[in-house]
Design a protein around this motif. Structure first.
Motif, PDB file in Angstrom:
ATOM      1  N   ARG A 115       0.832  -1.202   0.000  1.00 30.97           N
ATOM      2  CA  ARG A 115       0.000   0.000   0.000  1.00 30.97           C
ATOM      3  C   ARG A 115       0.872   1.259   0.000  1.00 30.97           C
ATOM      4  O   ARG A 115       0.645   2.205  -0.743  1.00 30.97           O
ATOM      5  N   ASN A 116       1.918   1.200   0.851  1.00 32.67           N
ATOM      6  CA  ASN A 116       2.886   2.282   0.913  1.00 32.67           C
ATOM      7  C   ASN A 116       3.464   2.587  -0.459  1.00 32.67           C
ATOM      8  O   ASN A 116       3.543   3.737  -0.880  1.00 32.67           O
ATOM      9  N   GLN A 117       3.840   1.516  -1.129  1.00 27.75           N
ATOM     10  CA  GLN A 117       4.456   1.646  -2.433  1.00 27.75           C
ATOM     11  C   GLN A 117       3.465   2.276  -3.403  1.00 27.75           C
ATOM     12  O   GLN A 117       3.814   3.160  -4.163  1.00 27.75           O
ATOM     13  N   SER A 118       2.200   1.837  -3.329  1.00 24.27           N
ATOM     14  CA  SER A 118       1.249   2.328  -4.320  1.00 24.27           C
ATOM     15  C   SER A 118       0.875   3.789  -4.066  1.00 24.27           C
ATOM     16  O   SER A 118       0.496   4.497  -4.982  1.00 24.27           O
ATOM     17  N   ASP A 119       1.025   4.276  -2.830  1.00 25.15           N
ATOM     18  CA  ASP A 119       0.794   5.702  -2.575  1.00 25.15           C
ATOM     19  C   ASP A 119       1.758   6.578  -3.370  1.00 25.15           C
ATOM     20  O   ASP A 119       1.403   7.650  -3.834  1.00 25.15           O
ATOM     21  N   LYS A 120       2.982   6.099  -3.491  1.00 23.27           N
ATOM     22  CA  LYS A 120       4.022   6.882  -4.173  1.00 23.27           C
ATOM     23  C   LYS A 120       4.096   6.573  -5.657  1.00 23.27           C
ATOM     24  O   LYS A 120       4.807   7.254  -6.383  1.00 23.27           O
ATOM     25  N   ALA A 121       3.417   5.526  -6.090  1.00 21.48           N
ATOM     26  CA  ALA A 121       3.601   5.029  -7.452  1.00 21.48           C
ATOM     27  C   ALA A 121       3.346   6.123  -8.485  1.00 21.48           C
ATOM     28  O   ALA A 121       2.437   6.942  -8.318  1.00 21.48           O
ATOM     29  N   LEU A 122       4.145   6.137  -9.533  1.00 20.79           N
ATOM     30  CA  LEU A 122       3.941   7.109 -10.614  1.00 20.79           C
ATOM     31  C   LEU A 122       2.590   6.882 -11.257  1.00 20.79           C
ATOM     32  O   LEU A 122       1.856   7.822 -11.535  1.00 20.79           O
ATOM     33  N   TYR A 123       2.242   5.611 -11.509  1.00 13.54           N
ATOM     34  CA  TYR A 123       0.913   5.269 -12.014  1.00 13.54           C
ATOM     35  C   TYR A 123       0.145   4.572 -10.904  1.00 13.54           C
ATOM     36  O   TYR A 123       0.600   3.562 -10.385  1.00 13.54           O
ATOM     37  N   GLY A 124      -1.017   5.123 -10.554  1.00 11.20           N
ATOM     38  CA  GLY A 124      -1.829   4.522  -9.501  1.00 11.20           C
ATOM     39  C   GLY A 124      -1.546   5.082  -8.122  1.00 11.20           C
ATOM     40  O   GLY A 124      -2.197   4.700  -7.157  1.00 11.20           O
ATOM     41  N   GLY A 125      -0.577   5.982  -8.029  1.00 12.59           N
ATOM     42  CA  GLY A 125      -0.289   6.614  -6.741  1.00 12.59           C
ATOM     43  C   GLY A 125      -1.389   7.577  -6.346  1.00 12.59           C
ATOM     44  O   GLY A 125      -2.228   7.954  -7.169  1.00 12.59           O
ATOM     45  N   THR A 126      -1.408   7.985  -5.086  1.00 15.55           N
ATOM     46  CA  THR A 126      -2.519   8.810  -4.605  1.00 15.55           C
ATOM     47  C   THR A 126      -2.175  10.294  -4.526  1.00 15.55           C
ATOM     48  O   THR A 126      -3.043  11.123  -4.293  1.00 15.55           O
ATOM     49  N   SER A 127      -0.889  10.633  -4.713  1.00 16.02           N
ATOM     50  CA  SER A 127      -0.505  12.040  -4.633  1.00 16.02           C
ATOM     51  C   SER A 127      -1.038  12.796  -5.851  1.00 16.02           C
ATOM     52  O   SER A 127      -0.992  12.306  -6.978  1.00 16.02           O
ATOM     53  N   SER A 128      -1.570  14.018  -5.607  1.00 18.85           N
ATOM     54  CA  SER A 128      -2.134  14.765  -6.728  1.00 18.85           C
ATOM     55  C   SER A 128      -1.247  15.937  -7.142  1.00 18.85           C
ATOM     56  O   SER A 128      -1.551  16.623  -8.112  1.00 18.85           O
ATOM     57  N   ARG A 129      -0.147  16.162  -6.412  1.00 17.58           N
ATOM     58  CA  ARG A 129       0.751  17.256  -6.839  1.00 17.58           C
ATOM     59  C   ARG A 129       1.459  16.856  -8.137  1.00 17.58           C
ATOM     60  O   ARG A 129       1.472  15.694  -8.515  1.00 17.58           O
ATOM     61  N   ARG A 130       2.022  17.867  -8.815  1.00 18.24           N
ATOM     62  CA  ARG A 130       2.653  17.566 -10.096  1.00 18.24           C
ATOM     63  C   ARG A 130       3.905  16.721  -9.890  1.00 18.24           C
ATOM     64  O   ARG A 130       4.683  16.950  -8.954  1.00 18.24           O
ATOM     65  N   ILE A 131       4.063  15.731 -10.757  1.00 21.42           N
ATOM     66  CA  ILE A 131       5.200  14.813 -10.697  1.00 21.42           C
ATOM     67  C   ILE A 131       6.473  15.537 -11.133  1.00 21.42           C
ATOM     68  O   ILE A 131       6.437  16.376 -12.039  1.00 21.42           O
ATOM     69  N   THR A 132       7.563  15.230 -10.463  1.00 21.09           N
ATOM     70  CA  THR A 132       8.848  15.869 -10.771  1.00 21.09           C
ATOM     71  C   THR A 132       9.861  14.818 -11.245  1.00 21.09           C
ATOM     72  O   THR A 132       9.627  13.610 -11.097  1.00 21.09           O
ATOM     73  N   VAL A 133      10.974  15.306 -11.747  1.00 17.37           N
ATOM     74  CA  VAL A 133      12.013  14.372 -12.202  1.00 17.37           C
ATOM     75  C   VAL A 133      12.569  13.554 -11.030  1.00 17.37           C
ATOM     76  O   VAL A 133      13.044  12.430 -11.232  1.00 17.37           O
ATOM     77  N   ARG A 134      12.471  14.074  -9.808  1.00 17.73           N
ATOM     78  CA  ARG A 134      12.927  13.287  -8.649  1.00 17.73           C
ATOM     79  C   ARG A 134      12.017  12.089  -8.397  1.00 17.73           C
ATOM     80  O   ARG A 134      12.474  11.034  -7.962  1.00 17.73           O
ATOM     81  N   ASP A 135      10.714  12.260  -8.664  1.00 18.92           N
ATOM     82  CA  ASP A 135       9.786  11.124  -8.540  1.00 18.92           C
ATOM     83  C   ASP A 135      10.135  10.032  -9.548  1.00 18.92           C
ATOM     84  O   ASP A 135       9.991   8.833  -9.270  1.00 18.92           O
ATOM     85  N   ILE A 136      10.586  10.443 -10.733  1.00 20.62           N
ATOM     86  CA  ILE A 136      10.956   9.477 -11.778  1.00 20.62           C
ATOM     87  C   ILE A 136      12.172   8.671 -11.328  1.00 20.62           C
ATOM     88  O   ILE A 136      12.225   7.448 -11.475  1.00 20.62           O
TER      89      ILE A 136
END
Ligand SMILES: Nc1nc(=O)c2c([nH]1)NC[C@@H]1CN(c3ccc(C(=O)N[C@@H](CCC(=O)O)C(=O)O)cc3)CN21
Ligand SMILES: CC(C)C(=O)C(=O)O
Ligand SMILES: [Mg+2]
Length: 286
Positions: free
Chosen positions: A8-29
């Motif tokens: 669940r933890n992993q899926s919160d941060k996931a690029l696809y299917g994650g729960t965060s709504s802020r804009r994705i950054t190159v650090r997330d990649i």
């Protein structure tokens, strides 16, 4: 104590299917590579289509110079200009809330050298608001990548088949076949990583070689015609949605038949107009 499962933890941060709504950054990649997470990228050339992909959760959208053949009616990506990329990149940024928007630097906008590359990449960052730019070439483009990254503009590299060189190739042949070409691709991959690229597109290379490049880099690889072992996969949206007219490359999988569907809608509208069925009473004002 609250129990949070690792999945669940992993899926919160996931690029696809994650729960965060802020804009994705190159650090997330970059963080997705550490989790060995695979992720999708699509091209987009307008605000409406971009909003569809953004709402579908596609984490990275590329304003590709493939707009040349997909959107602007050119034969290849060679004629695409900075003005065209800037206009459509601004539209894609306006149409999205969450996706990282990456814009291609078009042919002729960075080949003169790092200073030209910086001038044009800066324009896309300021005028269109993109989060990163992409440019073609490995060792040959390393100086450009280095100056952009040092200047604060994240760069996605693009090696293997580089379509802006279509006139030099005489077509779109598979790259990296044979020992010498494979070694060159590995050197190109290391060169863009060392120059500071946050990710690298591998286009039209043998799957085994793309797997080796993916294993040997600490930045993510994004494959197109590069087999299943890249960190990400990218397709031109009109290809994957069945909108492109005629033949598409072998690596394309069609997930919809939009060309057929849109043509059917146009014909149904035309028949209603010609036959007098449209507009009906509910579409009329008195
Ligand atoms: N609509 C669209 N989709 C793309 O993927 C795309 C563009 N446009 N424009 C820019 C480049 C051109 N691309 C292409 C175009 C053709 C092939 C192709 O047909 N290649 C041969 C390779 C055969 C070989 O060398 O063995 C193939 O049969 O797939 C590949 C990539 C990818 N890019
Ligand atoms: C297919 C991707 C990698 C691209 O460069 C483009 O769409 O222009
Ligand atoms: Mg491109």
């Amino acid at each position: 104590m609250t129990h949070v499962s690792p999945a669940r933890n992993q899926s919160d941060k996931a690029l696809y299917g994650g729960t965060s709504s802020r804009r994705i950054t190159v650090r997330d990649i970059a963080a997705a590579k550490e989790r060995a997470e695979k992720w999708p990228m699509l091209t987009a050339y307008d605000a409406m289509t971009a909003s569809v992909f953004d709402q579908a959760g596609i984490p990275v959208l590329l304003v590709g110079d493939s707009m040349g053949n997909c959107h602007l009616g050119y034969e290849s990506t060679v004629p695409v200009t900075m003005d065209e990329i800037a206009l459509l990149s601004a539209a894609v940024v306006r149409g999205t809330k969450r996706a990282l928007v990456v814009a291609d630097l078009p042919f002729g906008s960075y080949q003169e050298g790092p200073v030209q590359a910086l001038r044009n990449a800066t324009r896309l960052a300021k005028e269109a608001g993109v989060g990163a730019v992409k440019l073609e070439g490995g060792e040959r483009s390393a100086d450009q990548i280095e100056l952009l990254v040092q200047s604060g503009i994240p760069v996605m590299a693009h090696i293997g088949l580089t379509p802006q060189s279509v006139n030099a190739y005489g077509g779109y042949p598979v790259q990296g076949r044979g020992e010498e070409a494979a070694q060159q691709l590995l050197r190109d991959a290391k060169a863009v990583q060392d120059a500071g690229a946050f990710a690298v597109v591998l286009e039209l290379v043998p799957a085994e070689l793309a797997a080796e490049v993916t294993r040997s880099l600490h930045i993510p690889t994004v494959g197109i015609g590069a087999g299943p072992d890249c960190d990400g996969q990218v397709l031109v949206w009109t290809d994957m949605a069945g909108m492109t007219d005629g033949r598409v490359p072998r690596f394309v999988k069609r997930y919809a038949q939009l060309r057929q569907g849109l043509g059917d809608a146009a014909r149904a509208f035309a028949e209603d107009v010609v036959g007098g069925a449209y507009p009906a009473e509910e579409h009329s004002f008195h």
